[in-house]
Design an enzyme around this catalytic site. Structure first.
Site, short mmCIF file in Angstrom:
data_model
loop_
_atom_site.label_atom_id
_atom_site.label_comp_id
_atom_site.label_asym_id
_atom_site.label_seq_id
_atom_site.Cartn_x
_atom_site.Cartn_y
_atom_site.Cartn_z
N GLY A 47 0.77 -1.25 0.00
CA GLY A 47 0.00 0.00 0.00
C GLY A 47 0.79 1.29 0.00
N GLU A 100 4.52 3.87 5.87
CA GLU A 100 3.36 2.97 5.91
C GLU A 100 2.17 3.67 5.26
OE1 GLU A 100 1.86 0.36 5.91
OE2 GLU A 100 1.49 -0.47 7.90
N ASP A 101 1.22 2.89 4.75
CA ASP A 101 0.07 3.52 4.08
C ASP A 101 -0.95 4.07 5.08
OD1 ASP A 101 -0.81 0.99 4.91
OD2 ASP A 101 -1.62 0.41 2.97
N ASP A 104 -4.75 1.77 11.13
CA ASP A 104 -6.17 1.55 11.37
C ASP A 104 -6.30 1.07 12.83
OD1 ASP A 104 -8.87 1.18 10.75
OD2 ASP A 104 -8.56 -0.78 9.85
N THR A 105 -6.33 -0.25 13.06
CA THR A 105 -6.37 -0.73 14.45
C THR A 105 -5.03 -0.49 15.15
OG1 THR A 105 -5.56 -2.93 13.88
CG2 THR A 105 -7.95 -2.58 13.82
N GLY A 106 -3.97 -0.36 14.38
CA GLY A 106 -2.63 -0.15 14.95
C GLY A 106 -1.83 -1.44 15.09
N THR A 108 -0.85 -3.77 12.84
CA THR A 108 0.24 -3.95 11.86
C THR A 108 1.43 -3.08 12.21
OG1 THR A 108 -1.41 -4.41 10.16
CG2 THR A 108 0.81 -3.89 9.39
N LEU A 109 1.18 -1.80 12.48
CA LEU A 109 2.29 -0.90 12.78
C LEU A 109 3.03 -1.31 14.05
CD1 LEU A 109 3.90 1.54 11.94
CD2 LEU A 109 2.30 2.98 13.20
N LYS A 132 -6.28 6.64 11.04
CA LYS A 132 -7.70 6.57 11.46
C LYS A 132 -7.69 6.37 12.98
CE LYS A 132 -9.30 3.73 7.58
NZ LYS A 132 -9.94 2.44 7.28
N PHE A 153 -13.44 3.14 4.82
CA PHE A 153 -12.56 2.35 3.96
C PHE A 153 -12.18 3.19 2.76
CE2 PHE A 153 -11.17 -0.60 0.79
CZ PHE A 153 -10.35 -1.43 1.52
N ASP A 160 -5.56 -0.36 -2.14
CA ASP A 160 -6.45 -1.10 -3.02
C ASP A 160 -7.83 -1.32 -2.41
OD1 ASP A 160 -5.64 -3.06 -1.07
OD2 ASP A 160 -6.37 -4.60 -2.45
N ARG A 166 -5.27 0.91 -7.01
CA ARG A 166 -4.02 1.44 -6.43
C ARG A 166 -3.46 2.58 -7.27
NH1 ARG A 166 -2.17 -2.05 -2.37
NH2 ARG A 166 -2.68 -4.24 -2.67
P1 5GP Z 1 -4.17 -2.20 11.09
O1 5GP Z 1 -3.27 -3.33 11.45
O2 5GP Z 1 -3.71 -0.86 11.59
O3 5GP Z 1 -5.61 -2.49 11.46
O4 5GP Z 1 -4.24 -2.17 9.54
C1 5GP Z 1 -3.32 -1.60 8.76
C2 5GP Z 1 -3.39 -2.15 7.35
O5 5GP Z 1 -4.74 -2.51 6.96
C3 5GP Z 1 -2.95 -1.08 6.40
O6 5GP Z 1 -1.55 -1.11 6.23
C4 5GP Z 1 -3.72 -1.42 5.15
O7 5GP Z 1 -3.01 -2.37 4.39
C5 5GP Z 1 -5.01 -2.05 5.66
N1 5GP Z 1 -6.09 -1.05 5.74
C6 5GP Z 1 -6.61 -0.49 6.83
N2 5GP Z 1 -7.57 0.40 6.51
C7 5GP Z 1 -7.64 0.39 5.16
C8 5GP Z 1 -8.45 1.11 4.22
O8 5GP Z 1 -9.30 1.95 4.53
N3 5GP Z 1 -8.23 0.84 2.90
C9 5GP Z 1 -7.30 -0.07 2.48
N4 5GP Z 1 -7.17 -0.25 1.17
N5 5GP Z 1 -6.52 -0.76 3.35
C10 5GP Z 1 -6.70 -0.53 4.67
#
Ligand code: 5GP
Length: 176
Positions: A47, A100-101, A104-106, A108-109, A132, A153, A160, A166
């Site tokens: 992303g 990072e793109d 969201d929940t945090g 992954t980071l 977010k 979203f 994507d 993308r």
């Molecule tokens: P987290 O682990 O913070 O919930 O999710 C992070 C990953 O989820 C991002 O790196 C991305 O790949 C995917 N993601 C979260 N929200 C979105 C969104 O609104 N659109 C897209 N395309 N990917 C998202």
């Protein structure tokens, strides 16, 4: 060049606003790393690839590029789970900027940060295209954020929707 807007995507952040903001971030990063010989920019695939490509061209310090993969499934912070780290990622003692793109929940980071810290960088800073904060489940904070958005979203500018969109130059949301 004119850009077609797919019927199912509505523009949330237009391309010119992204360009302007990436320039601001590039200048802030350049100032913060003033005097550094080089920084290692680690782009999280897939992303962040467009954001990272635009950002490094706005940073006035030599950048060494590297890439890692993160998947949005799996619950374990291990190289075989949510985060896939290249075997040749060499960041020990280096100044690292992770790109990072979206946070969201945090989860992954926080996993990526934990994995990269095991490789003993001199420093680790995080630059995210989108944040977010209202979706956060675990603590995760970036040093640089291009845009803070509501819990929607989004797709475009590298992100994507089911593998598509993308390539769009703007950030959009599915039209309802
Ligand atoms: P987290 O682990 O913070 O919930 O999710 C992070 C990953 O989820 C991002 O790196 C991305 O790949 C995917 N993601 C979260 N929200 C979105 C969104 O609104 N659109 C897209 N395309 N990917 C998202």
């Amino acid at each position: 060049m004119t850009t077609m807007e797919p019927d199912q995507i509505r523009v949330l952040i237009p391309a010119d606003r992204i360009r302007e903001r990436v320039g601001e971030l590039g200048r802030a990063i350049t100032d913060d790393y003033a005097g550094a010989d080089e920084i290692v920019v680690v782009c999280v695939l897939k992303g962040a690839f467009i954001f990272a490509a635009d950002l490094v061209r706005q940073i006035g310090i030599p950048c060494r590029m590297d890439f890692i993969r993160a998947s949005s499934y799996g619950t374990h912070c291990s190289s075989s789970g949510r985060v896939l780290i290249n075997h040749d990622l060499d960041i020990e003692g280096r100044k690292v900027l992770l790109v990072e793109d979206i946070v969201d929940t945090g989860l992954t980071l926080s996993c990526i940060t934990a994995e990269l810290m095991k490789l003993a960088p001199e420093s680790l800073k995080i630059c995210c295209l989108l944040d977010k904060p209202s979706a956060r489940k675990v603590p995760a904070e970036a040093d640089y954020i291009a845009f803070t958005i509501p819990d929607l979203f989004i797709a475009g500018y590298g992100l994507d929707m089911a593998g598509r969109h993308r390539e769009l130059p703007y950030i959009g949301i599915p039209a309802s």
